[in-house]
Design a protein around this motif. Structure first.
Motif, PDB file in Angstrom:
ATOM      1  N   GLN A 265      -5.339   4.245   1.929  1.00 41.10           N
ATOM      2  CA  GLN A 265      -5.341   5.557   1.298  1.00 41.10           C
ATOM      3  C   GLN A 265      -3.933   6.102   1.060  1.00 41.10           C
ATOM      4  O   GLN A 265      -3.759   7.048   0.284  1.00 41.10           O
ATOM      5  N   MET A 266      -2.931   5.528   1.739  1.00 41.27           N
ATOM      6  CA  MET A 266      -1.556   5.990   1.585  1.00 41.27           C
ATOM      7  C   MET A 266      -0.622   4.869   2.032  1.00 41.27           C
ATOM      8  O   MET A 266      -1.057   3.934   2.707  1.00 41.27           O
ATOM      9  N   PRO A 267       0.654   4.941   1.652  1.00 38.04           N
ATOM     10  CA  PRO A 267       1.605   3.912   2.082  1.00 38.04           C
ATOM     11  C   PRO A 267       1.709   3.839   3.607  1.00 38.04           C
ATOM     12  O   PRO A 267       1.604   4.850   4.302  1.00 38.04           O
ATOM     13  N   LEU A 268       1.932   2.627   4.089  1.00 37.79           N
ATOM     14  CA  LEU A 268       2.016   2.363   5.520  1.00 37.79           C
ATOM     15  C   LEU A 268       3.343   1.655   5.780  1.00 37.79           C
ATOM     16  O   LEU A 268       3.691   0.697   5.087  1.00 37.79           O
ATOM     17  N   MET A 269       4.101   2.143   6.798  1.00 40.84           N
ATOM     18  CA  MET A 269       5.429   1.611   7.079  1.00 40.84           C
ATOM     19  C   MET A 269       5.552   1.245   8.555  1.00 40.84           C
ATOM     20  O   MET A 269       4.965   1.876   9.424  1.00 40.84           O
ATOM     21  N   ARG A 270       6.341   0.210   8.823  1.00 39.32           N
ATOM     22  CA  ARG A 270       6.748  -0.162  10.177  1.00 39.32           C
ATOM     23  C   ARG A 270       8.094  -0.881  10.014  1.00 39.32           C
ATOM     24  O   ARG A 270       9.050  -0.264   9.613  1.00 39.32           O
ATOM     25  N   GLU A 271       8.176  -2.200  10.359  1.00 31.49           N
ATOM     26  CA  GLU A 271       9.382  -2.928   9.985  1.00 31.49           C
ATOM     27  C   GLU A 271       9.461  -3.100   8.471  1.00 31.49           C
ATOM     28  O   GLU A 271      10.538  -3.145   7.887  1.00 31.49           O
ATOM     29  N   GLY A 272       8.297  -3.242   7.856  1.00 31.20           N
ATOM     30  CA  GLY A 272       8.192  -3.297   6.411  1.00 31.20           C
ATOM     31  C   GLY A 272       7.287  -2.186   5.917  1.00 31.20           C
ATOM     32  O   GLY A 272       7.005  -1.222   6.626  1.00 31.20           O
ATOM     33  N   TYR A 273       6.823  -2.319   4.690  1.00 36.69           N
ATOM     34  CA  TYR A 273       5.926  -1.301   4.137  1.00 36.69           C
ATOM     35  C   TYR A 273       4.913  -1.965   3.218  1.00 36.69           C
ATOM     36  O   TYR A 273       5.101  -3.088   2.751  1.00 36.69           O
ATOM     37  N   MET A 274       3.830  -1.253   2.954  1.00 34.17           N
ATOM     38  CA  MET A 274       2.857  -1.687   1.961  1.00 34.17           C
ATOM     39  C   MET A 274       2.258  -0.453   1.310  1.00 34.17           C
ATOM     40  O   MET A 274       2.214   0.626   1.908  1.00 34.17           O
ATOM     41  N   LEU A 275       1.831  -0.607   0.064  1.00 36.28           N
ATOM     42  CA  LEU A 275       1.069   0.450  -0.592  1.00 36.28           C
ATOM     43  C   LEU A 275       0.184  -0.167  -1.645  1.00 36.28           C
ATOM     44  O   LEU A 275       0.529  -1.167  -2.269  1.00 36.28           O
ATOM     45  N   ASP A 276      -0.978   0.422  -1.796  1.00 31.23           N
ATOM     46  CA  ASP A 276      -1.944  -0.023  -2.795  1.00 31.23           C
ATOM     47  C   ASP A 276      -1.799   0.841  -4.038  1.00 31.23           C
ATOM     48  O   ASP A 276      -1.987   2.064  -3.984  1.00 31.23           O
ATOM     49  N   LEU A 277      -1.467   0.192  -5.159  1.00 31.04           N
ATOM     50  CA  LEU A 277      -1.232   0.913  -6.404  1.00 31.04           C
ATOM     51  C   LEU A 277      -2.524   1.103  -7.184  1.00 31.04           C
ATOM     52  O   LEU A 277      -3.463   0.310  -7.060  1.00 31.04           O
ATOM     53  N   PRO A 278      -2.586   2.153  -8.001  1.00 33.13           N
ATOM     54  CA  PRO A 278      -3.789   2.404  -8.793  1.00 33.13           C
ATOM     55  C   PRO A 278      -4.150   1.260  -9.739  1.00 33.13           C
ATOM     56  O   PRO A 278      -5.307   1.127 -10.124  1.00 33.13           O
ATOM     57  N   ASP A 279      -3.176   0.430 -10.135  1.00 36.87           N
ATOM     58  CA  ASP A 279      -3.458  -0.658 -11.070  1.00 36.87           C
ATOM     59  C   ASP A 279      -4.064  -1.878 -10.389  1.00 36.87           C
ATOM     60  O   ASP A 279      -4.294  -2.896 -11.028  1.00 36.87           O
ATOM     61  N   GLY A 280      -4.314  -1.792  -9.056  1.00 34.69           N
ATOM     62  CA  GLY A 280      -4.966  -2.893  -8.354  1.00 34.69           C
ATOM     63  C   GLY A 280      -4.039  -3.798  -7.582  1.00 34.69           C
ATOM     64  O   GLY A 280      -4.494  -4.720  -6.903  1.00 34.69           O
ATOM     65  N   ARG A 281      -2.736  -3.548  -7.651  1.00 33.07           N
ATOM     66  CA  ARG A 281      -1.791  -4.383  -6.916  1.00 33.07           C
ATOM     67  C   ARG A 281      -1.543  -3.836  -5.512  1.00 33.07           C
ATOM     68  O   ARG A 281      -1.508  -2.613  -5.316  1.00 33.07           O
ATOM     69  N   ARG A 282      -1.371  -4.742  -4.571  1.00 28.21           N
ATOM     70  CA  ARG A 282      -0.920  -4.386  -3.221  1.00 28.21           C
ATOM     71  C   ARG A 282       0.528  -4.835  -3.099  1.00 28.21           C
ATOM     72  O   ARG A 282       0.830  -6.022  -3.114  1.00 28.21           O
ATOM     73  N   LEU A 283       1.425  -3.870  -2.972  1.00 28.31           N
ATOM     74  CA  LEU A 283       2.855  -4.129  -2.894  1.00 28.31           C
ATOM     75  C   LEU A 283       3.276  -4.155  -1.434  1.00 28.31           C
ATOM     76  O   LEU A 283       2.875  -3.290  -0.648  1.00 28.31           O
ATOM     77  N   PHE A 284       4.087  -5.145  -1.048  1.00 28.23           N
ATOM     78  CA  PHE A 284       4.518  -5.202   0.345  1.00 28.23           C
ATOM     79  C   PHE A 284       5.900  -5.855   0.441  1.00 28.23           C
ATOM     80  O   PHE A 284       6.297  -6.658  -0.396  1.00 28.23           O
ATOM     81  N   GLY A 285       6.634  -5.492   1.458  1.00 22.82           N
ATOM     82  CA  GLY A 285       7.987  -6.013   1.664  1.00 22.82           C
ATOM     83  C   GLY A 285       8.703  -5.159   2.695  1.00 22.82           C
ATOM     84  O   GLY A 285       8.055  -4.471   3.483  1.00 22.82           O
ATOM     85  N   ALA A 286       9.962  -5.109   2.651  1.00 19.27           N
ATOM     86  CA  ALA A 286      10.829  -5.902   1.792  1.00 19.27           C
ATOM     87  C   ALA A 286      11.831  -6.607   2.676  1.00 19.27           C
ATOM     88  O   ALA A 286      12.150  -6.145   3.768  1.00 19.27           O
TER      89      ALA A 286
END
Length: 379
Positions: A265-286
């Motif tokens: 439902q929202m971006p999640l961060m720790r050592e890295g981060y991830m977020l789910d975009l409205p276009d269907g992609r899951r972005l993670f890194g970095a």
């Protein structure tokens, strides 16, 4: 080397204070040249254009967002500390300013995909959690800004099970940097000149003059802003020892092609981060590779990013992701300073020559605010 039972020691040497010659400006400049069309450069150009200053933005790349400002999305969130140091204050104030700028552009009917529905930052380990708990107890932040919550509450907020406590920043969020750049450069007071590499900068007859590799004069202006990240050092050699180029790779997958992936439902961060975009992609890194300037995509760094993803939540890793060998990622360079703080302002003793660099991974959060500071200084 240390002494007695101490293996090492720190030694500080006080240097004479650098004194810059302050020049009182009777009136704002009529025009300014900004070198660099990333977030630092275009937020600076936008801040100047709002003050009725004509701005020419020059960049060596062919398109907007070719550098670190061109990732599919970036997270805007604050940094907290017990002593409220400079980076903490900059991110706290910068977040609010950036959020309002993006919302105003959206209200002006620019398409800037973004959402400020919250960001969660998890504790890295038990010791880190204890320190963050101390910050929460001592600072007593307003709940609309920051809340320290246990893992069960955070799991409900994110929609994905997490096992660590962490911060919820209700007013933080994410933005598409490339679309943000496009909206900023649309201001009628800004002209854009891409595919233009400024190889030399000289002060001649009261003006700063930029030249191409072949010696062609590209511009002449009383005020120039260098906002071209690590490339500042190519024009001001004294920055070679100040800035470090850090390679960063982000990756993504298409959630629609991967069964069993819960929507965050929202971006999640720790050592890295991830977020789910409205276009269907899951972005993670970095990844973060200081001194590495290679821009090729790497399989081993994708695996590192997957490990960062797994550290956020076991629900985020499936065999589908691990077996996905398709190249879906992007590499860029970020310019970082020694103390991880931005370098913004007029060069000492060089009237009309400004720098705006060293933003590292925090540029999206604090660049719009710092652009206002720089524009005020120019004017």
């Amino acid at each position: 080397p240390g002494f007695g039972l101490k293996k090492h020691r720190l030694v500080a040497v006080r240097r004479p204070m650098m004194r810059s010659r302050k020049t009182r400006r009777d009136k704002p400049p009529t025009s300014v040249v900004v070198i660099g069309a990333g977030i630092a450069g275009l937020t600076t150009a936008f801040a100047l254009a709002r003050r009725q200053v004509d701005v020419m933005v020059i960049d060596a790349a062919a398109t907007l967002g070719d550098g670190a400002s061109g990732n599919p999305a970036g997270v805007l969130s604050p940094l907290l500390s017990r002593d409220c140091h400079a980076a903490t204050l900059l991110t706290q104030m910068g977040l609010g300013f950036a959020r309002e700028q993006i919302k105003q552009l959206q209200q002006a009917e620019f398409s800037v995909p973004a959402a400020f529905d919250g960001v969660v930052q998890l504790a890295r380990d038990t010791i880190h959690a204890q320190r963050q708990q101390q910050i929460a107890d001592e600072q007593s932040y307003a709940p609309e800004f920051a809340q320290w919550l246990d893992s069960s509450v955070l799991s409900g907020k994110v929609g994905i099970e997490v096992t660590e406590p962490g911060w919820l920043f209700p007013s933080a969020g994410w933005v598409s940097p490339r679309d943000w750049l496009a909206a900023l450069q649309a201001h009628p007071g800004i002209s854009l000149r891409m595919n233009t590499d400024v190889a030399d900068l000289r002060f001649e007859d009261g003006f700063w003059c930029g030249y191409s590799v072949s010696g062609e004069e590209l511009f002449s202006s009383s005020c120039v802003v260098l906002a071209n990240a690590g490339a500042v050092a190519s024009l001001l050699p004294e920055f070679e020892s100040v800035l470090t180029a850090c390679r960063g790779q982000v990756d993504w997958i298409d959630r629609s092609d991967s069964l069993g992936l819960e929507l965050a439902q929202m971006p999640l961060m720790r050592e890295g981060y991830m977020l789910d975009l409205p276009d269907g992609r899951r972005l993670f890194g970095a990844s973060f590779k200081p001194g590495d300037q290679d821009l090729s995509w790497r399989v081993d760094e994708r695996m590192e990013n997957q490990e960062r993803l797994a550290a956020l939540s076991a629900d985020l890793v499936t065999p589908t992701i691990q077996d996905d060998a398709e190249h879906q990622g992007r590499v860029s360079l970020r310019a970082t300073s020694r103390d991880r703080l931005p370098i913004v302002g007029e060069m000492p003793g060089q009237s009309g020559l400004m720098v705006n660099t060293g933003h590292g991974s925090r540029g999206l959060t604090w660049c719009p605010l710092l652009a206002e500071v720089l524009a005020a200084s120019c004017c």
